[in-house]
Structures are given as C-alpha cells and as structure tokens.
Write a protein that holds these residues in place. Structure first.
Motif, PDB file in Angstrom:
ATOM      1  N   LYS A   1       0.790  -0.781   0.035  1.00  0.00           N
ATOM      2  CA  LYS A   1       0.049   0.003   0.473  1.00  0.00           C
ATOM      3  C   LYS A   1       0.789   0.733   0.083  1.00  0.00           C
ATOM      4  O   LYS A   1       0.617   2.167  -1.069  1.00  0.00           O
ATOM      5  N   GLN A   2       1.561   1.073   0.961  1.00  0.00           N
ATOM      6  CA  GLN A   2       2.989   2.618   0.614  1.00  0.00           C
ATOM      7  C   GLN A   2       3.438   2.678  -0.710  1.00  0.00           C
ATOM      8  O   GLN A   2       4.110   4.262  -1.326  1.00  0.00           O
ATOM      9  N   ALA A   3       4.028   1.537  -1.468  1.00  0.00           N
ATOM     10  CA  ALA A   3       4.363   1.625  -2.665  1.00  0.00           C
ATOM     11  C   ALA A   3       3.813   1.986  -3.290  1.00  0.00           C
ATOM     12  O   ALA A   3       3.713   2.684  -4.580  1.00  0.00           O
ATOM     13  N   GLN A   4       2.872   1.751  -3.273  1.00  0.00           N
ATOM     14  CA  GLN A   4       1.545   2.444  -4.279  1.00  0.00           C
ATOM     15  C   GLN A   4       0.660   3.701  -4.098  1.00  0.00           C
ATOM     16  O   GLN A   4       0.748   4.555  -4.978  1.00  0.00           O
ATOM     17  N   ALA A   5       0.842   3.939  -2.498  1.00  0.00           N
ATOM     18  CA  ALA A   5       0.789   5.776  -2.587  1.00  0.00           C
ATOM     19  C   ALA A   5       2.236   6.306  -3.071  1.00  0.00           C
ATOM     20  O   ALA A   5       1.898   7.548  -3.567  1.00  0.00           O
ATOM     21  N   ASP A   6       3.417   5.996  -3.001  1.00  0.00           N
ATOM     22  CA  ASP A   6       4.333   6.195  -3.348  1.00  0.00           C
ATOM     23  C   ASP A   6       4.144   6.892  -4.447  1.00  0.00           C
ATOM     24  O   ASP A   6       4.930   7.779  -5.403  1.00  0.00           O
ATOM     25  N   ALA A   7       3.811   5.361  -5.795  1.00  0.00           N
ATOM     26  CA  ALA A   7       3.930   5.111  -6.763  1.00  0.00           C
ATOM     27  C   ALA A   7       2.639   7.028  -7.817  1.00  0.00           C
ATOM     28  O   ALA A   7       3.151   7.091  -8.671  1.00  0.00           O
ATOM     29  N   GLU A   8       1.539   6.400  -7.274  1.00  0.00           N
ATOM     30  CA  GLU A   8       0.822   7.648  -7.301  1.00  0.00           C
ATOM     31  C   GLU A   8       1.195   9.168  -7.494  1.00  0.00           C
ATOM     32  O   GLU A   8       1.028   9.920  -8.285  1.00  0.00           O
ATOM     33  N   ARG A   9       1.964   9.223  -5.695  1.00  0.00           N
ATOM     34  CA  ARG A   9       2.477  10.612  -5.728  1.00  0.00           C
ATOM     35  C   ARG A   9       3.398  11.125  -7.265  1.00  0.00           C
ATOM     36  O   ARG A   9       3.234  11.762  -7.082  1.00  0.00           O
ATOM     37  N   LEU A  10       4.260  10.322  -7.245  1.00  0.00           N
ATOM     38  CA  LEU A  10       5.740  10.086  -7.929  1.00  0.00           C
ATOM     39  C   LEU A  10       4.488  10.651  -9.702  1.00  0.00           C
ATOM     40  O   LEU A  10       5.124  11.357 -10.217  1.00  0.00           O
ATOM     41  N   ALA A  11       3.836   9.830  -9.811  1.00  0.00           N
ATOM     42  CA  ALA A  11       2.902   9.856 -11.082  1.00  0.00           C
ATOM     43  C   ALA A  11       2.488  11.352 -11.165  1.00  0.00           C
ATOM     44  O   ALA A  11       2.648  11.556 -12.487  1.00  0.00           O
ATOM     45  N   ASN A  12       1.878  11.902 -10.189  1.00  0.00           N
ATOM     46  CA  ASN A  12       1.307  13.423 -10.351  1.00  0.00           C
ATOM     47  C   ASN A  12       1.948  14.390 -10.091  1.00  0.00           C
ATOM     48  O   ASN A  12       1.932  14.981 -10.551  1.00  0.00           O
ATOM     49  N   ASP A  13       3.604  14.095  -9.765  1.00  0.00           N
ATOM     50  CA  ASP A  13       4.524  15.154  -9.223  1.00  0.00           C
ATOM     51  C   ASP A  13       5.491  15.560 -10.219  1.00  0.00           C
ATOM     52  O   ASP A  13       6.087  14.579 -10.654  1.00  0.00           O
ATOM     53  N   PRO A  14       5.765  16.632 -11.664  1.00  0.00           N
ATOM     54  CA  PRO A  14       6.431  16.869 -12.358  1.00  0.00           C
ATOM     55  C   PRO A  14       8.140  16.223 -11.631  1.00  0.00           C
ATOM     56  O   PRO A  14       8.965  16.156 -12.448  1.00  0.00           O
ATOM     57  N   ASP A  15       8.097  17.480 -10.659  1.00  0.00           N
ATOM     58  CA  ASP A  15       9.464  17.512 -10.150  1.00  0.00           C
ATOM     59  C   ASP A  15      10.218  15.911  -9.732  1.00  0.00           C
ATOM     60  O   ASP A  15      10.827  15.860 -10.012  1.00  0.00           O
ATOM     61  N   ASP A  16       8.461  15.061  -9.246  1.00  0.00           N
ATOM     62  CA  ASP A  16       9.469  14.170  -8.350  1.00  0.00           C
ATOM     63  C   ASP A  16       9.917  12.735  -9.806  1.00  0.00           C
ATOM     64  O   ASP A  16      10.651  12.268  -9.605  1.00  0.00           O
ATOM     65  N   ARG A  17       8.917  12.674 -10.952  1.00  0.00           N
ATOM     66  CA  ARG A  17       8.443  11.978 -11.457  1.00  0.00           C
ATOM     67  C   ARG A  17      10.679  12.322 -12.254  1.00  0.00           C
ATOM     68  O   ARG A  17      11.261  11.530 -13.000  1.00  0.00           O
ATOM     69  N   ALA A  18      10.765  13.781 -12.835  1.00  0.00           N
ATOM     70  CA  ALA A  18      11.943  14.267 -13.597  1.00  0.00           C
ATOM     71  C   ALA A  18      13.084  13.810 -12.732  1.00  0.00           C
ATOM     72  O   ALA A  18      13.788  13.048 -13.008  1.00  0.00           O
ATOM     73  N   GLU A  19      12.852  13.315 -10.874  1.00  0.00           N
ATOM     74  CA  GLU A  19      13.655  12.760 -10.378  1.00  0.00           C
ATOM     75  C   GLU A  19      13.952  11.378 -10.438  1.00  0.00           C
ATOM     76  O   GLU A  19      15.331  11.158 -10.078  1.00  0.00           O
ATOM     77  N   MET A  20      12.881  10.412 -10.459  1.00  0.00           N
ATOM     78  CA  MET A  20      13.441   9.264 -10.409  1.00  0.00           C
ATOM     79  C   MET A  20      13.312   9.471 -11.543  1.00  0.00           C
ATOM     80  O   MET A  20      14.492   8.298 -11.283  1.00  0.00           O
ATOM     81  N   LEU A  21      13.637   9.370 -12.821  1.00  0.00           N
ATOM     82  CA  LEU A  21      14.195   9.540 -14.663  1.00  0.00           C
ATOM     83  C   LEU A  21      15.379   9.511 -14.283  1.00  0.00           C
ATOM     84  O   LEU A  21      16.180   8.815 -14.892  1.00  0.00           O
ATOM     85  N   ALA A  22      15.877  10.487 -13.794  1.00  0.00           N
ATOM     86  CA  ALA A  22      17.856  10.808 -13.134  1.00  0.00           C
ATOM     87  C   ALA A  22      18.290   9.861 -12.529  1.00  0.00           C
ATOM     88  O   ALA A  22      19.032   9.574 -12.894  1.00  0.00           O
ATOM     89  N   ILE A  23      17.697   9.449 -11.338  1.00  0.00           N
ATOM     90  CA  ILE A  23      18.296   7.857 -10.618  1.00  0.00           C
ATOM     91  C   ILE A  23      18.346   7.153 -11.908  1.00  0.00           C
ATOM     92  O   ILE A  23      19.143   6.237 -11.378  1.00  0.00           O
ATOM     93  N   GLN A  24      16.903   7.213 -12.231  1.00  0.00           N
ATOM     94  CA  GLN A  24      17.193   5.402 -13.626  1.00  0.00           C
ATOM     95  C   GLN A  24      18.134   5.503 -14.407  1.00  0.00           C
ATOM     96  O   GLN A  24      19.238   5.227 -14.668  1.00  0.00           O
ATOM     97  N   ARG A  25      18.761   7.106 -14.975  1.00  0.00           N
ATOM     98  CA  ARG A  25      19.381   7.178 -16.041  1.00  0.00           C
ATOM     99  C   ARG A  25      21.095   6.897 -14.733  1.00  0.00           C
ATOM    100  O   ARG A  25      21.547   6.224 -15.549  1.00  0.00           O
ATOM    101  N   TYR A  26      21.082   7.067 -14.031  1.00  0.00           N
ATOM    102  CA  TYR A  26      22.533   7.030 -13.019  1.00  0.00           C
ATOM    103  C   TYR A  26      22.375   5.954 -12.822  1.00  0.00           C
ATOM    104  O   TYR A  26      23.948   4.885 -12.998  1.00  0.00           O
ATOM    105  N   LEU A  27      21.553   5.147 -12.223  1.00  0.00           N
ATOM    106  CA  LEU A  27      21.782   3.644 -12.193  1.00  0.00           C
ATOM    107  C   LEU A  27      21.410   2.715 -13.264  1.00  0.00           C
ATOM    108  O   LEU A  27      22.118   1.831 -13.685  1.00  0.00           O
ATOM    109  N   GLY A  28      21.622   4.004 -14.603  1.00  0.00           N
ATOM    110  CA  GLY A  28      21.550   2.315 -15.924  1.00  0.00           C
ATOM    111  C   GLY A  28      20.369   1.670 -16.361  1.00  0.00           C
ATOM    112  O   GLY A  28      20.322   1.121 -17.296  1.00  0.00           O
TER     113      GLY A  28
END
Length: 74
Positions: free
Chosen positions: A44-71
């Motif tokens: 439930k917490q992971a789903q809430a976090d995913a919804e929050r990330l999906a709805n916040d462009p700043d968080d989405r950008a940060e998530m994408l940057a982290i994914q790029r950094y991790l390859g």
C-alpha cells in the motif's frame, strides 16, 4: 527468538481457527498473518508513493534522473 503473548477475542479465535485448518500451528498462523499484513502495508505504501510520483512532475524528473544514473534507462 523472542516470545509474544497476545490476548485473543472471539474474532481472533475464529481467524486463528481458519488459519490452522490447513495444519499450521497457532504460532505459525499468527506469524503468517503478521507477515502478510506487513507485506500488504508495504505494498500500500509503495502504491501511494507511485501515485505521488506519477502526479508530481518534479518527482518524476528526479525518479528518471536516478534511473538514468543507475543505468536502468537511457
């Protein structure tokens, strides 16, 4: 391993009875229920976090940057 004493009521006894029908001991049934409840809370917490990330462009950008950094993405 530590020990935990729990007071049960009628509803708890009914749940334990249902969880022990398959041959589990009472202790195994309680451990099973606790671990599954904990897992459900984490999901439930992971789903809430995913919804929050999906709805916040700043968080989405940060998530994408982290994914790029991790390859993980290009």
């Amino acid at each position: 391993m530590s020990m935990l004493n729990v007071r049960t009521d009628e509803a708890m006894e009914k749940a334990i009875a249902a969880l022990t029908e398959s041959g589990r001991t009472r202790s195994e049934a309680v451990r099973y229920a606790l671990l599954h409840t904990y897992r459900d809370e984490l999901i439930k917490q992971a789903q809430a976090d995913a919804e929050r990330l999906a709805n916040d462009p700043d968080d989405r950008a940060e998530m994408l940057a982290i994914q790029r950094y991790l390859g993980l993405v290009e």
